[in-house]
Design a protein around this motif. Structure first.
Motif, PDB file in Angstrom:
ATOM      1  N   ILE A 107      38.677  35.323  30.492  1.00  0.00           N
ATOM      2  CA  ILE A 107      39.511  35.142  31.685  1.00  0.00           C
ATOM      3  C   ILE A 107      39.375  36.329  32.649  1.00  0.00           C
ATOM      4  N   PRO A 108      39.505  37.585  32.183  1.00  0.00           N
ATOM      5  CA  PRO A 108      39.257  38.702  33.102  1.00  0.00           C
ATOM      6  C   PRO A 108      37.872  38.634  33.748  1.00  0.00           C
ATOM      7  N   ASN A 109      36.864  38.163  32.989  1.00  0.00           N
ATOM      8  CA  ASN A 109      35.517  38.063  33.529  1.00  0.00           C
ATOM      9  C   ASN A 109      35.459  37.100  34.711  1.00  0.00           C
ATOM     10  N   ARG A 110      36.235  36.024  34.642  1.00  0.00           N
ATOM     11  CA  ARG A 110      36.217  35.020  35.705  1.00  0.00           C
ATOM     12  C   ARG A 110      36.893  35.507  36.986  1.00  0.00           C
ATOM     13  N   ILE A 111      37.900  36.346  36.859  1.00  0.00           N
ATOM     14  CA  ILE A 111      38.636  36.760  38.070  1.00  0.00           C
ATOM     15  C   ILE A 111      38.197  38.129  38.586  1.00  0.00           C
ATOM     16  N   THR A 112      37.227  38.756  37.917  1.00  0.00           N
ATOM     17  CA  THR A 112      36.694  40.040  38.404  1.00  0.00           C
ATOM     18  C   THR A 112      35.203  39.933  38.712  1.00  0.00           C
ATOM     19  N   TYR A 113      34.798  38.726  39.141  1.00  0.00           N
ATOM     20  CA  TYR A 113      33.429  38.509  39.616  1.00  0.00           C
ATOM     21  C   TYR A 113      32.386  38.857  38.557  1.00  0.00           C
ATOM     22  N   GLY A 114      32.618  38.396  37.319  1.00  0.00           N
ATOM     23  CA  GLY A 114      31.685  38.693  36.243  1.00  0.00           C
ATOM     24  C   GLY A 114      31.837  40.109  35.741  1.00  0.00           C
ATOM     25  N   SER A 115      33.083  40.587  35.662  1.00  0.00           N
ATOM     26  CA  SER A 115      33.399  41.946  35.194  1.00  0.00           C
ATOM     27  C   SER A 115      32.676  43.008  36.011  1.00  0.00           C
ATOM     28  N   LYS A 206      48.977  37.266  35.440  1.00  0.00           N
ATOM     29  CA  LYS A 206      49.875  37.427  34.289  1.00  0.00           C
ATOM     30  C   LYS A 206      49.926  36.153  33.451  1.00  0.00           C
ATOM     31  N   LYS A 207      50.030  35.019  34.128  1.00  0.00           N
ATOM     32  CA  LYS A 207      50.147  33.742  33.433  1.00  0.00           C
ATOM     33  C   LYS A 207      48.908  33.452  32.597  1.00  0.00           C
ATOM     34  N   LEU A 208      47.736  33.653  33.171  1.00  0.00           N
ATOM     35  CA  LEU A 208      46.493  33.323  32.469  1.00  0.00           C
ATOM     36  C   LEU A 208      46.261  34.243  31.280  1.00  0.00           C
ATOM     37  N   SER A 209      46.570  35.511  31.434  1.00  0.00           N
ATOM     38  CA  SER A 209      46.282  36.472  30.373  1.00  0.00           C
ATOM     39  C   SER A 209      47.112  36.204  29.127  1.00  0.00           C
ATOM     40  N   GLN A 210      48.254  35.525  29.262  1.00  0.00           N
ATOM     41  CA  GLN A 210      49.121  35.275  28.124  1.00  0.00           C
ATOM     42  C   GLN A 210      48.729  34.016  27.352  1.00  0.00           C
ATOM     43  N   ARG A 211      47.862  33.187  27.905  1.00  0.00           N
ATOM     44  CA  ARG A 211      47.588  31.888  27.290  1.00  0.00           C
ATOM     45  C   ARG A 211      46.194  31.773  26.707  1.00  0.00           C
ATOM     46  N   SER A 212      45.365  32.751  26.853  1.00  0.00           N
ATOM     47  CA  SER A 212      43.955  32.616  26.517  1.00  0.00           C
ATOM     48  C   SER A 212      43.677  32.816  25.035  1.00  0.00           C
ATOM     49  N   VAL A 213      42.989  31.845  24.432  1.00  0.00           N
ATOM     50  CA  VAL A 213      42.456  32.017  23.086  1.00  0.00           C
ATOM     51  C   VAL A 213      41.216  32.900  23.153  1.00  0.00           C
ATOM     52  N   GLY A 214      40.356  32.635  24.140  1.00  0.00           N
ATOM     53  CA  GLY A 214      39.100  33.365  24.258  1.00  0.00           C
ATOM     54  C   GLY A 214      39.274  34.848  24.499  1.00  0.00           C
ATOM     55  N   THR A 215      40.425  35.240  25.060  1.00  0.00           N
ATOM     56  CA  THR A 215      40.673  36.656  25.268  1.00  0.00           C
ATOM     57  C   THR A 215      40.684  37.405  23.939  1.00  0.00           C
ATOM     58  N   ARG A 231      39.657  26.007  34.045  1.00  0.00           N
ATOM     59  CA  ARG A 231      39.824  25.409  35.374  1.00  0.00           C
ATOM     60  C   ARG A 231      40.881  26.185  36.170  1.00  0.00           C
ATOM     61  N   GLU A 232      42.000  26.521  35.520  1.00  0.00           N
ATOM     62  CA  GLU A 232      43.035  27.294  36.199  1.00  0.00           C
ATOM     63  C   GLU A 232      42.509  28.669  36.601  1.00  0.00           C
ATOM     64  N   ALA A 233      41.724  29.276  35.710  1.00  0.00           N
ATOM     65  CA  ALA A 233      41.165  30.597  36.020  1.00  0.00           C
ATOM     66  C   ALA A 233      40.215  30.513  37.208  1.00  0.00           C
ATOM     67  N   ASP A 234      39.415  29.454  37.252  1.00  0.00           N
ATOM     68  CA  ASP A 234      38.481  29.294  38.374  1.00  0.00           C
ATOM     69  C   ASP A 234      39.224  29.064  39.682  1.00  0.00           C
ATOM     70  N   GLU A 235      40.334  28.324  39.612  1.00  0.00           N
ATOM     71  CA  GLU A 235      41.142  28.117  40.821  1.00  0.00           C
ATOM     72  C   GLU A 235      41.761  29.428  41.294  1.00  0.00           C
ATOM     73  N   LEU A 236      42.234  30.238  40.350  1.00  0.00           N
ATOM     74  CA  LEU A 236      42.786  31.544  40.715  1.00  0.00           C
ATOM     75  C   LEU A 236      41.698  32.442  41.281  1.00  0.00           C
ATOM     76  N   ALA A 237      40.515  32.411  40.658  1.00  0.00           N
ATOM     77  CA  ALA A 237      39.404  33.221  41.155  1.00  0.00           C
ATOM     78  C   ALA A 237      39.051  32.845  42.590  1.00  0.00           C
ATOM     79  N   LYS A 238      39.111  31.553  42.893  1.00  0.00           N
ATOM     80  CA  LYS A 238      38.840  31.090  44.257  1.00  0.00           C
ATOM     81  C   LYS A 238      39.900  31.614  45.218  1.00  0.00           C
ATOM     82  N   GLU A 239      41.160  31.573  44.798  1.00  0.00           N
ATOM     83  CA  GLU A 239      42.252  32.082  45.636  1.00  0.00           C
ATOM     84  C   GLU A 239      42.094  33.584  45.876  1.00  0.00           C
ATOM     85  N   ILE A 240      41.735  34.323  44.811  1.00  0.00           N
ATOM     86  CA  ILE A 240      41.504  35.766  44.944  1.00  0.00           C
ATOM     87  C   ILE A 240      40.371  36.033  45.919  1.00  0.00           C
TER      88      ILE A 240
END
Length: 499
Positions: A107-115, A206-215, A231-240
């Protein structure tokens, strides 16, 4: 640190049994003669079920049985947990370079442009260049000092908002979050944002980081796909991306600026144009750095202030001592300026004590070993994830007298600090991966707390004490906001109309 265990078991069981048995067989063929002590684990999920709400507390209790360095398993991923000064020092100093990598976190990887940010980038040349740019050009002591006027302006605005409340009960926690947001927006983007854009982004993270199994189990990131989390992470990444792209375009269209009024995006765009560092600073890298600045800066800053004020409310003698110091320094002026903060040792002790008891990220950001290494006599294999329980170290009775008590005076006659050189107090981490924004965050905390105590008397609205229950998440905050009545100190009664 929670996820839907039923969903996980439903999807994973039939597909993983054979794989795990095979992997376990080959794993056991390896000769690791002296692994750290390890609690019993369940099939498939290992010890993951034990990381329920309040993982830092659970791990502290487990360490009392299995020792200050113990081995857990998140499914097939080995994870060592360090809960002592000695173990933390070995990881973040003696073998710092071995443990300077980050595990891949979906999840962090998706919202930080591939870490491409500082916090989650893999250890290597790219990370060194990005951190160097941030430390030298954005977060240096000189640069932090240059934004003094912004901090003083925003603290003054907060004080005015409190006074306009006319002694009614206010949500102080909300005001502290707003203060941190406004300071960071002005410093990073050049202006504040009145809408909910920044808040929505931070809430989404905050919401995404609390729900991730992959994390917690990178090999099972596919579960997050099936549950819709990706999908939610990708939508947030788009908003960011849309938010920061708009901010960058706005800066590119500005007609000139003064060097002394540069914000972070101005500085990064200038480095990009001039190629002054010899490093190709991509547009997405600029955005990723901004994600770190907001994600880490806002939550940790406001959380530290929130906990410090909570502890002061529960300890009237400490509040009285801090107010006495503030009035001595302020001398009746409308506000304590930042230049005078260094004359307030008790203020600094209060914040250190709050950080000791309430580390913003109690388990720090996970690390990963890049080769086999000996740690406190134990064999730690390549690829082992590392969690450092800074919260447990801050409450270790072998280090701290009466560790559960809020006693700021313990820091008045000691050199122990939170900057990464004393492993008894590591709320911001240490070593190569220590937080580079310590000066920036603490400058806001010190100025805000000094002036709140200087200007106002605090009173809880009811007879019940303050609820100190924690709310889980990437930053551990109070579950309930501070609702408090703030009245102007007698010292300022004659000046009410002037503020």
């Amino acid at each position: 640190m929670s996820f839907d265990l039923q969903v996980f078991l439903f999807y994973s069981f039939p597909l993983l049994v054979g794989l795990l048995l095979l992997r376990s067989y080959f794993y056991n063929l390896k000769s690791h003669k002296n692994l750290p002590p390890s609690p019993p684990k369940l099939p498939l999920i290992g010890n993951l079920h034990q990381l329920r709400f309040g993982a830092h507390r659970v791990l502290q209790n487990m360490a009392q049985t299995y020792g200050p360095l113990m081995l857990l398993h998140f499914s097939t991923v080995p994870v060592i947990v360090a809960s002592s000064v000695e173990a933390a020092k070995e990881i973040m100093k003696t073998h710092d370079i071995v443990f300077s990598n980050r595990p891949f976190l979906s999840i962090p990887n998706r919202i930080t442009y591939g870490s491409k940010d500082i916090a989650f980038a893999q250890y290597g040349e790219y990370w060194r260049e990005v951190k160097s740019i941030s430390v030298l050009h954005l977060l240096s002591n000189k640069r932090v000092q240059s934004y003094r006027k912004v901090r003083e302006d925003e603290v003054a605005q907060m004080l005015k908002r409190i006074q306009r409340a006319n002694e009614s009960v206010i949500n102080l926690s909300e005001l502290l979050i707003s203060l941190a947001n406004n300071v960071i927006c002005r410093v990073a983007l050049g202006r504040t944002y009145e809408g909910s854009e920044v808040k929505n982004i931070l809430d989404g993270i905050k919401k995404l980081s609390q729900r991730s199994v992959g994390t917690y189990i990178p090999s099972l990131a596919w579960v997050d796909r099936l549950t819709g989390l990706h999908r939610e992470a990708d939508e947030l990444a788009k908003e960011i991306d849309e938010f920061y792209e708009g901010a960058i375009v706005e800066h590119e269209n500005k007609k000139g600026f003064h060097v002394e009024s540069q914000d972070f995006i101005d500085i990064l765009l200038q480095i990009q144009r001039n190629n002054s560092t010899g490093f190709c600073l991509e547009r997405n890298t600029i955005k990723a750095i901004m994600v770190d600045i907001f994600g880490a800066g806002t939550s940790t800053t406001s959380s530290t202030l929130d906990w410090a004020i909570s502890e002061l409310l529960r300890n009237p003698s400490a509040m009285k001592e801090l107010r006495r110091e503030a009035h001595k320094i302020g001398q009746g002026r409308p506000m304590i300026p930042e230049d005078d903060i260094d004359k307030m040792p008790y203020l600094k002790a209060v914040l250190k004590e709050a950080l000791r008891l309430h580390a913003p990220n109690p388990l720090l950001v996970p690390r990963e070993s890049t080769k086999d290494v000996k740690l406190l006599g134990y064999d730690i294999p390549l690829g082992t994830q590392v969690m450092i329980n800074a919260w447990a170290i801050g409450r270790d009775p072998s280090i701290w007298e009466e560790p559960e008590e809020f006693r700021p005076k313990r820091f008045l006659n000691t050199s122990i600090d939170y900057k990464g050189f004393h492993f008894e107090l590591i709320p911001f981490g240490a070593g190569r991966r220590g937080c580079p924004g310590i000066r920036f965050a603490m400058a806001i905390n010190e100025l805000a707390l000094a002036n709140l105590v200087y200007k106002f008397e605090f009173a809880l609205p009811g007879e019940e004490g303050l609820d100190m229950t924690e709310r889980d998440g990437p930053t551990v905050r109070r579950k309930l906001p501070i609702l408090v009545k703030l009245t102007l100190c007698e010292l300022f009664d004659c000046c009410k109309g002037l503020l």
